[in-house]
Design a protein around this motif. Structure first.
Motif, short mmCIF file in Angstrom:
data_model
loop_
_atom_site.label_atom_id
_atom_site.label_comp_id
_atom_site.label_asym_id
_atom_site.label_seq_id
_atom_site.Cartn_x
_atom_site.Cartn_y
_atom_site.Cartn_z
N ALA A 59 7.23 -9.73 -54.92
CA ALA A 59 8.11 -10.67 -55.61
C ALA A 59 7.43 -11.27 -56.84
O ALA A 59 8.10 -11.61 -57.81
N HIS A 60 6.10 -11.39 -56.79
CA HIS A 60 5.36 -11.98 -57.91
C HIS A 60 4.94 -10.94 -58.94
O HIS A 60 4.18 -11.26 -59.86
N GLY A 61 5.41 -9.72 -58.78
CA GLY A 61 5.10 -8.68 -59.77
C GLY A 61 3.67 -8.18 -59.69
O GLY A 61 3.09 -7.79 -60.71
N ASP A 62 3.09 -8.16 -58.49
CA ASP A 62 1.72 -7.67 -58.31
C ASP A 62 1.73 -6.49 -57.33
O ASP A 62 1.35 -6.62 -56.17
N PRO A 63 2.17 -5.32 -57.78
CA PRO A 63 2.32 -4.18 -56.86
C PRO A 63 1.01 -3.68 -56.29
O PRO A 63 0.99 -3.12 -55.19
N SER A 64 -0.10 -3.84 -57.00
CA SER A 64 -1.38 -3.35 -56.47
C SER A 64 -1.79 -4.13 -55.24
O SER A 64 -2.22 -3.55 -54.23
N THR A 65 -1.67 -5.46 -55.30
CA THR A 65 -1.98 -6.28 -54.12
C THR A 65 -0.99 -5.98 -53.00
O THR A 65 -1.38 -5.87 -51.83
N ALA A 66 0.29 -5.84 -53.34
CA ALA A 66 1.29 -5.52 -52.32
C ALA A 66 0.96 -4.21 -51.63
O ALA A 66 1.08 -4.08 -50.40
N THR A 67 0.54 -3.22 -52.39
CA THR A 67 0.19 -1.93 -51.82
C THR A 67 -0.92 -2.07 -50.79
O THR A 67 -0.85 -1.48 -49.69
N CYS A 68 -1.95 -2.84 -51.11
CA CYS A 68 -3.05 -3.03 -50.15
C CYS A 68 -2.58 -3.70 -48.86
O CYS A 68 -2.98 -3.29 -47.76
N HIS A 69 -1.72 -4.70 -48.99
CA HIS A 69 -1.23 -5.39 -47.79
C HIS A 69 -0.35 -4.48 -46.93
O HIS A 69 -0.52 -4.41 -45.70
N TYR A 70 0.58 -3.78 -47.56
CA TYR A 70 1.45 -2.89 -46.80
C TYR A 70 0.65 -1.79 -46.11
O TYR A 70 0.92 -1.43 -44.97
N LEU A 71 -0.33 -1.26 -46.82
CA LEU A 71 -1.14 -0.19 -46.25
C LEU A 71 -1.95 -0.69 -45.06
O LEU A 71 -2.06 0.00 -44.03
N THR A 72 -2.48 -1.90 -45.18
CA THR A 72 -3.23 -2.49 -44.05
C THR A 72 -2.33 -2.65 -42.83
O THR A 72 -2.69 -2.27 -41.71
N ALA A 73 -1.14 -3.23 -43.04
CA ALA A 73 -0.22 -3.43 -41.91
C ALA A 73 0.23 -2.10 -41.34
O ALA A 73 0.33 -1.95 -40.11
N LEU A 74 0.50 -1.15 -42.19
CA LEU A 74 0.98 0.15 -41.72
C LEU A 74 -0.08 0.85 -40.87
O LEU A 74 0.23 1.40 -39.79
N ASN A 75 -1.31 0.82 -41.31
CA ASN A 75 -2.38 1.51 -40.57
C ASN A 75 -2.66 0.87 -39.22
O ASN A 75 -3.13 1.53 -38.29
N ASP A 76 -2.38 -0.44 -39.10
CA ASP A 76 -2.69 -1.15 -37.85
C ASP A 76 -1.48 -1.32 -36.94
O ASP A 76 -1.63 -1.78 -35.81
N HIS A 77 -0.28 -0.97 -37.42
CA HIS A 77 0.93 -1.25 -36.63
C HIS A 77 1.15 -0.19 -35.55
O HIS A 77 1.07 1.01 -35.82
N PRO A 78 1.47 -0.63 -34.32
CA PRO A 78 1.66 0.34 -33.23
C PRO A 78 3.07 0.91 -33.16
O PRO A 78 3.30 1.89 -32.45
N GLY A 79 4.03 0.34 -33.88
CA GLY A 79 5.42 0.77 -33.73
C GLY A 79 5.88 1.73 -34.81
O GLY A 79 5.68 1.47 -36.01
N ALA A 80 6.53 2.83 -34.41
CA ALA A 80 6.97 3.85 -35.38
C ALA A 80 8.02 3.29 -36.33
O ALA A 80 7.97 3.54 -37.54
N ASN A 81 8.99 2.54 -35.80
CA ASN A 81 10.05 2.00 -36.68
C ASN A 81 9.47 1.05 -37.73
O ASN A 81 9.89 1.05 -38.89
N LEU A 112 7.54 -0.17 -43.24
CA LEU A 112 6.41 -0.47 -44.10
C LEU A 112 6.12 0.67 -45.07
O LEU A 112 5.72 0.44 -46.22
N GLY A 113 6.34 1.89 -44.64
CA GLY A 113 6.11 3.04 -45.51
C GLY A 113 7.02 3.02 -46.72
O GLY A 113 6.61 3.35 -47.84
N ILE A 114 8.28 2.64 -46.51
CA ILE A 114 9.22 2.56 -47.63
C ILE A 114 8.78 1.46 -48.60
O ILE A 114 8.78 1.64 -49.82
N LYS A 115 8.40 0.29 -48.06
CA LYS A 115 7.91 -0.77 -48.93
C LYS A 115 6.65 -0.33 -49.67
O LYS A 115 6.48 -0.62 -50.87
N LEU A 116 5.77 0.36 -48.96
CA LEU A 116 4.54 0.84 -49.58
C LEU A 116 4.85 1.83 -50.70
O LEU A 116 4.26 1.75 -51.79
N GLY A 117 5.78 2.74 -50.45
CA GLY A 117 6.12 3.72 -51.47
C GLY A 117 6.69 3.08 -52.72
O GLY A 117 6.35 3.49 -53.84
N ILE A 118 7.53 2.08 -52.54
CA ILE A 118 8.11 1.40 -53.70
C ILE A 118 7.03 0.69 -54.50
O ILE A 118 6.96 0.80 -55.73
#
Length: 957
Positions: free
Chosen positions: A409-431, A436-442
């Motif tokens: 929302a603040h226009g900082d996609p690089s930081t957003a990418t790092c956060h989404y990737l961290t959550a995605l790698n640690d999340h146990p749920g496929a859904n 998170l993958g879609i958010k990461l891709g965007i």
């Protein structure tokens, strides 16, 4: 025993480095970068530099980057600017500086009125960077100090890159950078991304044993220390000044005689440089004071008494008493704005590691809740970290994702990418991983490249069985990243084409977006016809698309694709684009289209149209700053300036672009290409040119027919000039293979003449004939005047190789006229040179008409290398000249400048318009037009076009 001084009055072991930085600081503009591990003395070095005569009386604008993971964007820069005294402003800041007025209340009366906030968060963020730069440029001599830039947020790093690339002449910048932190491993050192600026970097290293003894003696107020004490102190502190000071301070607290051996050091318990010092101090505290030290260490930020009380779970009164004890014993120190902090991050680390994980877990849980309650807006990354350390996985993942959402929302996609990737790698749920993958891709589409994104998206597609619509969207982002960031062009195209098929039924807008993306042609892509077919499929979906922005995006891609391909319909497609956009988002699509059109028309040989498209794009970008599009527009300007012979300061501009756009591979490739071409033709530096040209060819990914052919052609010309014909022919092979595979002969404009000349010189005449026929067939039916001029040059080379010198001279002369008409003076010079050399064999009179025109053309644009080559070739024919003016005048033949002005006048341009385009006065244009009319024997401007054609055939123009 004299009381030890808190710091040494003299700077020990840094004299040479201080002298070097002092000399650099005395000659602004400059950037001083001081790096080293924690406690090494970076801040002390800054203070010493600021005490020098050159800087002592100047405003010192100081900001500190903090370890907190979610400091406000650009906060250190804003803090520094808030130190700016009103008297430091030497001129009224430009209007854009009004963006900072709400952030700098002390300067609000001196700044322009605040500007409306842009809806696009990234654009607003970029505008703030420009505003901060503009404000600094409006000040008089000053010193900007930013400490601990290893903790700088993405906006601050981007600002520093912008600032140091275009450094105000009066400004001295001092940066400190720590190289022993996780942040230092994640981001390159300042010295690397400030390369090419006025940067002077030093790295402070630990003191030697002798320097350690000298510092200890200074601190203890004695002349020297014993050899045994010095060696023991150096061993225990590793020569880190901060650790040495802490040990000496602790020894002094014990009183008694001056130590002569290592016993005193052992008594303070220091098996490691800082930890032991800290533990000694910590042992003097009460249990409640130790509790608040543990709480402060867990908080990892400057803390208030209330925050400490909540984390330590202590009453407020007990917390205050404990804080007073911690302050008295030098474990905590007063921080900014009434907060408390450790004196150094090493001290915080020592405190944190003092307590076991079992003790820290409840503290982290209370810290998450306390930070959420006390700090607004809540630092989501910190909260996520606390929940993670507390073992609360669900909350940790929720706040990590929320931190990504906020960064987006603040226009900082690089930081957003790092956060989404961290959550995605640690999340146990496929859904959740699919979401998170879609958010990461965007986010990753606009972020700096990250090695972990593509594998993460591939794992979701392979292991999580996403539904068809989600799979299509994920595959769209995956393919785009593979193509644009990873250099996997064909593999990326295949992923996007699969995405288009998967999305066609359920998500027509995304499907059209996918189809439009793969419609953009590339030398590293499919055959050109296949790209155009995808454009037709995208257009077929327009009736199903309601969003006007998406419809405009498809129309923009259509115009871009057709223009890159040189299709005649491109001009009507460009004209059909909306003239009055309905929203800022639609404006951005139109800006993107016009920058693409500028790139394409430059390559095709329509420089006037390219200039108009860039002007239209810049008008939009001034109000809607989009960093990537601004960067793309700058490389379009570079390419246009190169092809049209406007080389003044072009090498410097291209160099700045290589620094600014180094992380965006295709833009970096174009920047290196232009820098290499300038190095070759303008400076004659073949070594530097080859390095840049090879780098450009290796770097380019989505090459729309610009980088590979141009770099191969220039490298071939270097070999041809040196007599290495076989090497020249080899240089052209790869780019020609790409052109043949894709059918993109429209992109062979730069390459074909060099390739034909190389084939002829190596005796491959049949291959040269075949290449020219392929080129002619490939551009037939396309609207590409530059390619047509190139074809004339190719045919001239063929005639020359077959000893038909009269025919070759005529073809070269026609090519020179064609190159002049498309505004390419370097190629004009090459063609005139070819005409002269051929005419020397059969018609010396004609040669003496072409020779001065070729030489003057090279001189007019500063083509030093080509001018030298031309003189060398002429000497082989027994013709020598002084390099300035030969014995042959122009007579009734038009000079290159007269011919250029006459062509523009024949196209209907006014004298004023021609003057602006050529950067000369209207009076000069008037004189050139008059001379052209006289020499061509016509009576007015309207007769110039026909006269120029006749003159070309007669060898007069």
């Amino acid at each position: 025993m004299p009381a030890p001084r808190p710091t040494s009055p003299a700077l020990i072991g840094r004299e040479a480095q201080l002298e070097a930085l002092t000399q650099a600081a005395a000659q602004p503009p400059c950037v001083l970068v001081i790096t080293g591990e924690s406690g090494i003395g970076k801040t002390r070095m800054v203070h010493e530099i600021l005490r020098t005569p050159a800087l002592e009386g100047l405003p010192h604008l100081t900001g500190h980057c903090t370890e907190t993971a979610e400091a406000s964007a650009l906060a250190p820069v804003i803090d520094a600017l808030s130190c700016l005294p009103a008297t430091a402003l030497r001129e009224v800041p430009p209007r854009i500086a009004g963006v900072l007025a709400p952030l700098l209340p002390t300067l609000a009366g001196l700044l322009p009125a605040p500007l409306p906030v842009l809806q696009d968060a990234r654009a607003e963020r970029h505008r703030r960077l420009r505003a901060a730069h503009a404000l600094l440029a409006s000040t008089g001599p000053a010193v900007l100090i930013l400490e601990d830039i290893h903790w700088a947020d993405a906006s601050t790093r981007e600002f520093l890159r912008m600032l140091t690339t275009a450094l105000p002449a009066h400004l001295t910048v001092i940066l400190t950078d720590r190289d022993d932190t996780p942040a230092a491993a994640a981001y390159p050192s300042a010295g690397s991304w400030l390369s090419g600026t006025h940067a002077h970097e030093i790295r402070l290293t630990p003191l030697t044993a002798a320097e350690t003894g000298e510092l200890a003696a200074q601190l203890m107020g004695t002349d020297h220390t014993s050899e045994q004490f010095t060696e023991h102190l150096h061993q225990r502190t590793a020569g880190i000044p901060f650790a040495i000071e802490e040990v000496i301070r602790l020894i002094g607290d014990g009183g008694g005689a001056l130590p002569t051996d290592g016993t005193a050091i052992d008594q303070v318990g220091l098996p490691a440089p800082v930890r032991r010092v800290f533990l000694e101090r910590l042992s003097l505290l009460s249990e409640q004071a130790r509790d608040i030290i543990a709480a402060a260490a867990v908080a990892a930020r400057p803390v208030t008494v209330d925050l400490l009380a909540d984390i330590a779970d202590l009453p407020r009164a007990d917390t205050r008493r404990a804080v007073i004890m911690a302050l008295d014993h030098g474990v905590l120190f007063p921080g900014p704005a009434g907060t408390l902090a450790f004196r150094h991050s090493l001290a915080r680390q020592a405190a944190y590691e003092t307590f076991c994980e079992f003790e820290r877990r409840p503290l982290h849980l209370r810290a998450a809740k306390a930070v959420l309650a006390h700090i607004s807006p809540p630092p989501l990354t910190e909260i996520a970290h606390h929940y993670q350390q507390a073992g609360r996985t669900k909350e940790y993942l929720r706040y990590t994702e929320a931190a990504g959402d906020r960064a987006t929302a603040h226009g900082d996609p690089s930081t957003a990418t790092c956060h989404y990737l961290t959550a995605l790698n640690d999340h146990p749920g496929a859904n959740a991983r699919i979401r998170l993958g879609i958010k990461l891709g965007i986010a990753a589409q606009s972020a700096m490249p990250h090695d972990g994104v593509i594998p993460a998206l591939q794992r979701i597609l392979a292991e999580d069985s996403p539904p068809q619509s989600a799979a299509g969207e994920l595959r769209l982002y995956l393919g785009t990243l593979m193509r644009n960031q990873a250099g996997l062009g064909l593999a990326g195209l295949n992923e996007i084409s699969r995405a288009a098929t998967e999305l066609a039924d359920t998500a027509p807008e995304l499907a059209a977006r996918a189809m439009s993306a793969i419609a953009i042609p590339s030398l590293k892509g499919w055959p050109l016809k296949q790209h155009l077919a995808w454009l037709d499929r995208a257009e077929a979906l327009i009736p199903r698309i309601a969003d006007p922005v998406q419809r405009t995006a498809i129309a923009a891609n259509k115009a871009s694709v057709l223009m890159f391909a040189g299709e005649p319909d491109a001009w009507s497609a460009a004209a059909d684009l909306p003239q009055t956009p309905s929203s800022p988002a639609e404006e951005v699509q139109l800006a993107r289209a016009r920058v693409n059109l500028a790139h394409a028309t430059t390559a095709l040989g329509h420089p006037v149209a390219a200039q108009e498209y860039l002007a239209q794009a810049n008008a939009i970008l001034e109000n809607n700053g989009i960093p990537y599009l601004e960067a793309l527009a700058e490389t379009a300007h570079l390419l246009l300036a190169w092809t049209t012979g406007h080389w003044r300061d072009l090498g410097e501009r291209a160099h700045r672009a290589t620094v600014l756009f180094g992380d965006i591979r295709d833009l970096a490739a174009e920047s290196h290409l232009v820098r290499g071409l300038v190095a070759l033709h303008s400076q004659g530096d073949t070594a530097a040119a080859r390095a840049d040209l090879v780098h450009a060819a290796r770097t380019t990914q989505l090459d729309t027919g610009i980088v590979l052919p141009a770099s191969a052609a220039a490298l071939a010309r270097i070999h041809l000039a040196a007599g290495r014909s076989a090497h020249a022919q080899t240089e052209t092979l790869s780019a020609l293979d790409h052109i043949r595979r894709t059918g993109g002969w429209i992109w062979a404009t730069d390459l074909a003449p060099a390739a034909v000349e190389a084939l002829n010189r190596t005796g491959r005449h049949e291959q040269a004939d075949q290449l020219v026929e392929e080129f002619a067939h490939g551009i037939d039916g396309h609207h590409a005047p530059a390619a047509s001029a190139s074809l004339l040059a190719c045919r001239a080379h063929l005639a020359e190789a077959h000893q038909r010198h009269d025919e070759a001279a005529t073809l070269f002369a026609r090519a020179a006229l064609a190159w002049t008409q498309v505004g390419r003076p370097l190629e004009t010079g090459h063609a005139l040179q070819g005409a002269a050399l051929c005419a020397l064999v059969c018609d010396r009179r004609r040669a003496e008409e072409y020779i001065p025109r070729a030489l003057d053309t090279y001189r007019s644009i500063g083509a030093k290398w080509d001018l030298g080559n031309c003189h060398r070739l002429l000497r082989r024919h027994g013709i020598t000249r002084d390099g300035k003016r030969g014995p042959i005048g122009h007579g009734d033949t038009l000079t290159p400048r007269e011919h250029q002005v006459a062509l523009l006048a024949a196209q209907g341009l006014t004298n004023r318009a021609i003057a602006e385009d050529l950067h000369v006065s209207s009076r000069t244009v008037e004189q050139h037009v008059a001379k052209a009319i006289r020499k061509l024997g016509v009576s007015n401007r309207t007769q110039l076009a026909a006269a120029l054609t006749v003159a070309a055939a007669d060898g007069m123009a």
